[in-house]
Design an enzyme around this catalytic site. Structure first.
Site, short mmCIF file in Angstrom:
data_model
loop_
_atom_site.label_atom_id
_atom_site.label_comp_id
_atom_site.label_asym_id
_atom_site.label_seq_id
_atom_site.Cartn_x
_atom_site.Cartn_y
_atom_site.Cartn_z
N ALA A 156 0.85 -1.20 0.00
CA ALA A 156 0.00 0.00 0.00
C ALA A 156 0.88 1.24 0.00
O ALA A 156 1.93 1.27 0.64
CB ALA A 156 -0.89 0.00 1.24
N LYS A 157 0.44 2.25 -0.73
CA LYS A 157 1.18 3.51 -0.73
C LYS A 157 0.45 4.42 0.27
O LYS A 157 -0.42 5.20 -0.09
CB LYS A 157 1.18 4.10 -2.14
CG LYS A 157 2.30 5.09 -2.38
CD LYS A 157 2.48 5.35 -3.86
CE LYS A 157 3.37 6.55 -4.10
NZ LYS A 157 4.75 6.40 -3.66
N ALA A 158 0.79 4.22 1.55
CA ALA A 158 0.05 4.91 2.62
C ALA A 158 0.97 5.91 3.33
O ALA A 158 2.14 5.63 3.55
CB ALA A 158 -0.49 3.89 3.60
N TYR A 162 5.44 6.00 5.28
CA TYR A 162 6.62 6.71 4.78
C TYR A 162 7.58 7.15 5.87
O TYR A 162 8.70 7.56 5.59
CB TYR A 162 6.22 7.85 3.85
CG TYR A 162 6.05 7.28 2.44
CD1 TYR A 162 7.12 7.25 1.56
CD2 TYR A 162 4.87 6.67 2.07
CE1 TYR A 162 7.00 6.66 0.33
CE2 TYR A 162 4.74 6.07 0.83
CZ TYR A 162 5.81 6.08 -0.04
OH TYR A 162 5.71 5.47 -1.27
#
Ligand code: PPE
Length: 321
Positions: A156-158, A162
């Site tokens: 997931a690019k959550a 990051y």
């Protein structure tokens, strides 16, 4: 960051300086947001967005994995992005859609918080520097391991995830390197702080598999296809740390970074310390594909129509600057 004029927020176009969120937004406190990084290029057929649909599909998947219900369909977001690029009169740009839990509830149960969606576009040059794209960068293997499937969702690019990349990036920067390479929880090579990684050995190309906690990168997928079309063997397999030092060539790729060669890792020169032939061959075709110069990969580009096509994306009610 280069300011542009308009930002799309929850269905309306607002002036860049007015695009504000409440300080008690859930996403700000707990990282409950998902986003994308996309690029549009100035091609001979006008401005075109690279693999736009795939990016919007990944946004939908990332949202679903965190139980975020997107109030807009991929088609609506696509139309809004086209309109936003037209209004900002940009020929090429970076595109950042983000969906996050907004203002209304605090605490860790998020499902009652609203979901806000914003799209911003701005001009963004070479992420790892023009010099880096041409001659390669110096990287360091991070002491921080990439988030694992046990604790988070690497695919997931959550937003919250990051913090992991940011720790690695700061560490490498303070140590005098341009990028960090993270190993996964098993100790295999995983990816850069914001890029996937490829290792060239004895004429074939190797890249970590999905099971190595990578983000399923869209540049990675494109590069695998290009490399195979060029006749190279591409193997998805676990890569040991020492293979980075023994490799003939290493490069990273991502939307922001495009394809960037590595010329040194942990102070060992990669190959002879300059970008290698296979890296150059793949980079040339990848750049051609991005800029619409490769007929074979034209279908990867979503051209921005010169005139408005989607009335839903045209809400001008707050268009007073
Ligand atoms: N891994 C990570 C962790 C990552 O953030 C990116 C993109 C990739 C791999 C490559 O994915 P793709 O863009 O689909 O090929 N990183 C984005 C964010 C960079 C930023 O600083 O923000 C990007 O490149 O847009």
């Amino acid at each position: 960051m280069e300011k542009s004029e308009w930002i799309w927020m929850n269905g309306e176009f607002v002036a860049w300086d007015d695009a504000k969120a409440h300080v008690l937004s859930h996403g700000l406190h707990y990282g409950t947001g998902v986003f994308e990084g996309i690029r549009a290029y100035d091609t001979e057929r006008g401005t075109a967005i690279f693999r736009h649909r795939e990016h919007l599909e990944r946004l939908e998947k990332s949202a679903g994995l965190y139980y975020l219900e997107l109030p807009y369909s991929a088609d609506e977001l696509r139309g809004a992005t086209h309109e936003l690029i037209r209004r900002n009169e940009l020929r090429s740009c970076y595109i950042r859609p983000i969906a996050y839990r907004g203002y209304g509830t605090m605490g860790l149960f998020p499902l009652d918080a609203p979901v806000d969606v914003t799209i911003a576009v701005w001009e963004w040059g070479a992420y790892l520097g023009d010099e880096g794209t041409r001659n390669g960068i110096r990287a360091k293997v991070s002491s921080w391991r990439r988030i694992s499937n046990d604790s988070l969702i690497p695919a997931a690019k959550a937003s919250g995830q990051y913090l992991n990349s940011i720790l690695a990036k700061i560490e490498s920067h303070k140590a005098g390197y341009e990028e960090a390479i993270l190993l996964d929880d098993k100790g295999y090579v995983c990816e850069g702080s914001g890029e996937n990684i490829f290792v060239v050995r004895d004429g074939s190309i190797h890249t970590p598999p999905q099971t190595a906690s990578i983000l399923d990168g869209i540049s990675r997928k494109s590069i695998i296809q290009i490399a195979r079309d060029l006749g190279f063997e591409v193997v998805e397999r676990n890569i040991g740390r020492a293979e980075l030092y023994l490799a003939d060539e290493v490069f990273v790729c991502g939307t922001a970074a495009e394809l960037t060669p590595l010329r040194e890792i942990d102070d060992h020169p990669v190959g002879d310390g300059a970008p290698g032939q296979i890296t150059r061959a793949v980079q040339t075709v990848f750049e051609d594909a991005l800029h619409g110069r490769a007929e074979r990969y034209r279908e990867w580009l979503d051209p921005v129509p010169v005139a408005a096509e989607d009335p839903a994306a045209m809400d001008v009610s707050r268009q007073v600057a």
